[in-house]
Design a protein around this motif. Structure first.
Motif, PDB file in Angstrom:
ATOM      1  N   THR A   1       0.835  -1.197   0.000  1.00 48.65           N
ATOM      2  CA  THR A   1       0.000   0.000   0.000  1.00 48.65           C
ATOM      3  C   THR A   1       0.874   1.253   0.000  1.00 48.65           C
ATOM      4  OG1 THR A   1      -0.098   0.234   2.403  1.00 48.65           O
ATOM      5  CG2 THR A   1      -1.703  -1.266   1.375  1.00 48.65           C
ATOM      6  N   SER A   2       0.235   2.386  -0.235  1.00 51.21           N
ATOM      7  CA  SER A   2       0.984   3.640  -0.221  1.00 51.21           C
ATOM      8  C   SER A   2       1.576   3.902   1.158  1.00 51.21           C
ATOM      9  CB  SER A   2       0.065   4.797  -0.629  1.00 51.21           C
ATOM     10  OG  SER A   2       0.798   5.999  -0.761  1.00 51.21           O
TER      11      SER A   2
ATOM     12  N   PRO B   1       1.695   9.880   2.641  1.00 53.62           N
ATOM     13  CA  PRO B   1       0.757   9.022   1.906  1.00 53.62           C
ATOM     14  C   PRO B   1      -0.705   9.397   2.102  1.00 53.62           C
ATOM     15  CG  PRO B   1       1.665   7.874   3.807  1.00 53.62           C
ATOM     16  CD  PRO B   1       2.462   9.141   3.649  1.00 53.62           C
TER      17      PRO B   1
ATOM     18  N   GLY C   1      -1.796  11.692  -0.598  1.00 57.74           N
ATOM     19  CA  GLY C   1      -1.664  11.259  -1.979  1.00 57.74           C
ATOM     20  C   GLY C   1      -3.022  11.204  -2.664  1.00 57.74           C
TER      21      GLY C   1
ATOM     22  N   VAL D   1       1.933  11.736  -4.908  1.00 55.72           N
ATOM     23  CA  VAL D   1       2.114  11.811  -3.452  1.00 55.72           C
ATOM     24  C   VAL D   1       3.099  12.928  -3.116  1.00 55.72           C
ATOM     25  CG1 VAL D   1       2.732  10.541  -1.368  1.00 55.72           C
ATOM     26  CG2 VAL D   1       1.715   9.323  -3.303  1.00 55.72           C
TER      27      VAL D   1
ATOM     28  N   GLU E   1       3.807   7.385  -7.616  1.00 59.71           N
ATOM     29  CA  GLU E   1       3.989   6.014  -7.145  1.00 59.71           C
ATOM     30  C   GLU E   1       3.226   5.067  -8.053  1.00 59.71           C
ATOM     31  OE1 GLU E   1       4.067   6.685  -2.297  1.00 59.71           O
ATOM     32  OE2 GLU E   1       2.503   5.477  -3.223  1.00 59.71           O
TER      33      GLU E   1
ATOM     34  N   LEU F   1       1.832   1.098  -7.709  1.00 65.58           N
ATOM     35  CA  LEU F   1       1.627  -0.043  -6.822  1.00 65.58           C
ATOM     36  C   LEU F   1       1.005  -1.155  -7.646  1.00 65.58           C
ATOM     37  CD1 LEU F   1      -0.006   2.013  -3.921  1.00 65.58           C
ATOM     38  CD2 LEU F   1       2.417   1.468  -4.195  1.00 65.58           C
TER      39      LEU F   1
END
Length: 209
Positions: A74-75, A87, A90, A104, A114, A116
């Motif tokens: 996760t962030s 985060p 973000g 972010v 980012e 993910l």
């Protein structure tokens, strides 16, 4: 392009501007990784408010999707490796079944993109050099330019140049055969090298954006 650092994690992320890191590393593309424990804690609200002037996405009200809590990394977990990241502030840039892309802010005034992955693993690129944050792999690039940018110029592998306007909130995706993207913001001109699809090695197995 920005510099890179590696942090140990569960899986390798390759192809986002930097390839060939040791297996089992997570690539952070761009930005420094220095933290002063003696310095006073920055005012996160003030930092984000200032950044939102250039990156309006950061001024949008938050939602559950912004945390990417359903991704294996996760962030918030990503930020454990980079304490400058904020985060909780973000904001979602794009999402599909395979990946989530977020913009972010950082407490040092930088902005990062980012990515993910649904399969696990994550990476980021920050605007430490003054260029827009951008994620790059062979044949694809996604980035966010400041609000002052009105036009992008892509230079293709054929030598031809095409012009385009940034999308909503400055988000852009480059053509698959683009060698570079250029733009001018309120203070200077920028050119960012990309990775055209034709440059990808024949047997390379690299995650896509």
């Amino acid at each position: 392009m920005s510099s890179s650092i590696s942090i140990s994690t569960r899986r390798l992320l390759a192809g986002l501007s930097v390839c060939g890191a040791a297996a089992g590393s997570l690539l952070l593309l761009g930005g420094s990784h220095t933290t002063s424990h003696a310095a006073a804690a920055p005012d996160k609200d003030a930092v984000v408010q200032k950044l939102a002037q250039d990156f309006p996405l950061l001024g949008r009200p938050g939602s559950g999707k912004d945390l990417a809590a359903d991704r294996p990394v996760t962030s918030a977990e990503f930020a454990e490796h980079v304490p400058e990241l904020i985060p909780e502030r973000g904001r979602l840039v794009s999402r599909d079944e395979a990946r989530t892309v977020l913009i972010v802010p950082r407490t040092d005034g930088q902005v990062c993109l980012e990515v993910l992955f649904a399969e696990g693993g994550a990476g980021a690129n920050c605007n430490s050099t003054g260029d827009a944050p951008i994620l790059v792999t062979y044949g694809k690039a996604i980035g966010v330019v400041p609000a002052s940018v009105e036009q992008l110029t892509y230079t293709l592998t054929s030598g031809r140049q095409i012009e385009a306007k940034p999308g909503t909130d400055g988000v852009f995706t480059a053509p698959a055969d683009a060698l570079s993207v250029s733009y001018s913001d309120a203070s200077e001109s920028h050119t960012i090298d990309l990775m055209p699809a034709s440059a990808k090695p024949a047997k390379a197995q690299i995650p896509t954006l």
